[in-house]
Enzyme design. Structure first.
Site, PDB file in Angstrom:
ATOM      1  CE  LYS A  35      -4.196   9.639   1.576  1.00  0.00           C
ATOM      2  NZ  LYS A  35      -3.246  10.981   1.998  1.00  0.00           N
ATOM      3  CG  ASP A  63      -2.642   6.633  -0.249  1.00  0.00           C
ATOM      4  OD1 ASP A  63      -2.791   6.029   0.843  1.00  0.00           O
ATOM      5  OD2 ASP A  63      -2.002   7.769  -0.060  1.00  0.00           O
ATOM      6  CE  LYS A  95       2.493   6.754  -3.245  1.00  0.00           C
ATOM      7  NZ  LYS A  95       2.308   7.994  -2.334  1.00  0.00           N
ATOM      8  CG  ASP A 155      -2.074   8.458   4.480  1.00  0.00           C
ATOM      9  OD1 ASP A 155      -2.005   7.928   3.046  1.00  0.00           O
ATOM     10  OD2 ASP A 155      -2.697   9.499   5.002  1.00  0.00           O
ATOM     11  CD  GLU A 185       0.772   5.378   0.377  1.00  0.00           C
ATOM     12  OE1 GLU A 185       0.548   5.977   1.496  1.00  0.00           O
ATOM     13  OE2 GLU A 185       0.563   5.930  -0.783  1.00  0.00           O
ATOM     14  NE  ARG A 209       7.118   8.020   3.753  1.00  0.00           N
ATOM     15  CZ  ARG A 209       7.027   9.172   4.371  1.00  0.00           C
ATOM     16  NH1 ARG A 209       7.947   9.388   5.420  1.00  0.00           N
ATOM     17  NH2 ARG A 209       6.126  10.352   4.062  1.00  0.00           N
ATOM     18  CG  ASP A 265      -0.743   8.278  -4.058  1.00  0.00           C
ATOM     19  OD1 ASP A 265      -0.185   8.884  -4.278  1.00  0.00           O
ATOM     20  OD2 ASP A 265      -0.895   7.248  -2.867  1.00  0.00           O
TER      21      ASP A 265
HETATM   22  N1  BES Z   1      -0.183   9.865  -1.407  1.00  0.00           N
HETATM   23  C1  BES Z   1       0.146  10.578  -0.344  1.00  0.00           C
HETATM   24  C2  BES Z   1       0.621  12.226  -0.564  1.00  0.00           C
HETATM   25  C3  BES Z   1      -0.571  13.251  -1.237  1.00  0.00           C
HETATM   26  C4  BES Z   1      -1.439  13.645  -0.352  1.00  0.00           C
HETATM   27  C5  BES Z   1      -0.242  13.603  -2.537  1.00  0.00           C
HETATM   28  C6  BES Z   1      -2.310  14.656  -0.873  1.00  0.00           C
HETATM   29  C7  BES Z   1      -0.952  14.666  -2.841  1.00  0.00           C
HETATM   30  C8  BES Z   1      -2.158  15.097  -2.173  1.00  0.00           C
HETATM   31  C9  BES Z   1       0.918   9.904   0.640  1.00  0.00           C
HETATM   32  O1  BES Z   1       0.807   8.802   0.427  1.00  0.00           O
HETATM   33  C10 BES Z   1       0.516  10.414   1.781  1.00  0.00           C
HETATM   34  O2  BES Z   1      -0.416  10.053   2.337  1.00  0.00           O
HETATM   35  N2  BES Z   1       1.665  10.966   2.550  1.00  0.00           N
HETATM   36  C11 BES Z   1       1.262  11.532   3.804  1.00  0.00           C
HETATM   37  C12 BES Z   1       2.629  11.329   4.598  1.00  0.00           C
HETATM   38  C13 BES Z   1       2.553  11.458   6.142  1.00  0.00           C
HETATM   39  C14 BES Z   1       1.415  10.468   6.704  1.00  0.00           C
HETATM   40  C15 BES Z   1       3.887  11.499   6.745  1.00  0.00           C
HETATM   41  C16 BES Z   1       1.005  12.951   3.863  1.00  0.00           C
HETATM   42  O3  BES Z   1       1.580  13.824   2.916  1.00  0.00           O
HETATM   43  O4  BES Z   1       0.002  13.298   4.702  1.00  0.00           O
HETATM   44 ZN    ZN Z   2       0.178   7.849  -1.144  1.00  0.00          ZN
HETATM   45 MN    MN Z   3      -0.623   7.999   1.729  1.00  0.00          MN
END
Ligand code: BES
Ligand code: ZN
Ligand code: MN
Length: 497
Positions: free
Chosen positions: A278, A271, A266, A348, A350, A352, A289
């Protein structure tokens, strides 16, 4: 840090080796390792243990000067815990403690003579890699973007690793250094700020790697991605001014017709969450990210240097996730490369969305196995903390074997994983009223629904997913990339040769 290997024997004794310091192990209950006994002709070490100045607990140290009958200027006693069961953790704790002392010495060189026979089922190659990675970790600096560089680390610059027999030592050292160099590239890329480390920067890095190690490299641009119908990947880059890049690296070290292992990383270089933006505090850490992408490039650095005899393909979909007037909106429906439509309920989620098209693209290589690596879900940190990466595969005999292969490669390098589930129940959580799939699941098990989402795009080959959200970097005072899971990935590939 310069490393070398030396095998000591009855003629070439540790006691007669000249150096600034020699580190030997002691254990709890006043027990001496073989090397410590060899330096104890005059009883100085026994005396030091008797005095109670060192307990022998893992990570304890005691520096002695002028030990009688020893050519080295100093002897460092290093506790490794229980003599009957030295764990990998105790051993690496001991190595790190010794390195810490080495860093403070007014000596230029040192010998690390910790025992191996006592460490459960591990060999010299393991000890060499553990030591080299820890030593390189200790001297790593994050000053690439500082105008005034951090002071050069003091202490020992030359480290001799004492090994039992000389046979595999040199090759194991070269391999360990290659892994350490891969880890360093991964850290360097991830630590760079996102205004510098853009998708274009990652693509340029891949091109440089290709020049350095004769990889084949291809960087697909927006037009080509549109022609491939990567509607899911492209939906993430909509809000960004930075052009997306889809990087494909090929290392054909095996027989031309052998099915390759494909690594997918990825590569979200920042992000923000997009329109589902966020919260402000800590958002800077979303420069990390692209940790999955960085680990794929770092692994290629390592296998290039090793000249690994295996076919390996690296795929890095890379873009930014930004809000703007052109950005994808919650509820937008996009069509992925394999034809499945996706309702983007949360912009968010994104990772996947870019990975699913990369996983479809991977089909063309008829892979022996595909491993994707992604900072995918905050929920993975809730589940596993910062110790293990989340490991997901389908639950059948073939995939259980693949999961164990990956988990073992992680355990052998201290770059550990823990398995988490996917399956029909989680897939059911991804149902959408308007599209084939939603990009987020109903509440609960967010790491598992994210992995289950990806599984839909991986049915044509053996596949595993590593969620490195908790392991790719450290927060707080020690903020910085870890270089994980490069040790795991290189070890996995080495075991496949
Ligand atoms: N890059 C983030 C995941 C992440 C967050 C990694 C904090 C490390 C620390 C990912 O893109 C994301 O935002 N995931 C969301 C998914 C949710 C919207 C289902 C998350 O984990 O909050
Ligand atoms: Zn992300
Ligand atoms: Mn995200």
């Amino acid at each position: 840090m310069d490393f070398s290997i030396k095998a000591f024997d009855t003629k070439n004794t540790i006691a007669s080796a000249r150096s600034g310091c020699v580190a030997v192990a002691v254990f709890e209950n006043r027990k001496l390792s073989g090397a410590a006994q060899a330096l104890d002709g005059a009883g100085d070490i026994t005396q030091a243990l008797k005095s109670g100045d060192i307990t022998g607990k893992a990570g304890t140290t005691l520096l002695l000067r002028g030990v009688q009958g020893v050519a080295a200027e100093r002897v460092l006693l290093v506790g490794l815990g229980n003599a009957d069961s030295v764990t990998e953790k105790a051993y690496s704790t001991g190595v790190q403690a010794a390195l810490k002392v080495f860093a403070t010495l007014g000596a230029a060189d040192a010998i690390m003579a910790l025992p191996l026979a006592e460490v459960n089922g591990r060999d010299a190659a393991w000890a060499i890699q553990t030591t080299v990675l820890a030593a390189r970790d200790a001297i790593y600096r994050t000053d690439a973007q500082k105008s005034k560089k951090d002071p050069a680390p003091a202490g020992v610059r030359k480290l001799t690793l004492a090994v039992p027999g000389n046979a595999a030592g040199k090759a194991a050292l070269a391999q360990a250094i290659a892994v350490a160099n891969g880890v360093k590239l991964t850290k360097d890329l991830a630590n760079l700020s996102a205004n510098v480390c853009t998708p274009t920067y990652l693509a340029d890095t891949a091109k440089q790697l290709a020049r350095d190690y004769q990889f084949n490299v291809e960087v697909l641009e927006r037009k080509q991605l549109e022609a491939l119908k990567m509607g899911s990947f492209l939906s993430v880059t909509n809000g960004s001014e930075q052009p997306p890049k889809f990087i494909v690296l090929k290392h054909m070290g095996g027989k031309p017709k052998d099915a390759p292992v494909v690594l997918v990383g990825k590569g979200i270089t920042f992000d923000t969450g997009g329109i589902s933006i966020k919260a402000g505090p800590g958002m800077d850490e979303m420069k990390y990210d692209m940790g999955g992408a960085a680990s794929v490039l770092g692994t290629f650095r390592a296998i290039g240097e090793m000249g690994l005899k295996l076919n390996v393909i690296g795929i890095v979909p890379s873009c930014e996730n930004m809000p703007s007037g052109r950005a994808t909106k919650p509820g937008d429906i996009v069509t992925s490369m394999n034809g499945l439509t996706i309702e983007v309920l949360n912009t968010d989620a994104e990772g996947r969305l870019i990975l699913c098209d990369a996983l479809t693209y991977a089909e063309r290589f008829n892979p022996a196995a595909v491993i994707d690596v992604a900072t995918l879900t905050g929920a993975c940190i809730v589940a596993l903390g910062h110790h293990h990466s989340g490991l997901f595969t389908r639950d059948d005999d073939q995939h259980n074997a693949l999961a164990e292969e990956i988990a073992a490669a992680g355990r052998a390098t201290g770059d550990t994983t823990w398995r988490l589930p996917i399956g029909e129940q989680y897939n059911d959580q991804l149902k959408s009223n308007f599209a084939d799939l939603a990009n987020i699941g109903s509440p609960g098990g967010a790491s598992c629904t994210a992995a289950a989402f990806l599984e839909n795009f991986t049915r044509k080959y053996p596949w595993a997913h590593l969620d490195i959200a908790g392991t790719a970097w450290k927060s707080g005072a020690a903020k910085g990339a870890t270089g994980r899971p490069v040790p795991l990935l290189t070890n996995f590939l080495l075991n496949r040769v």
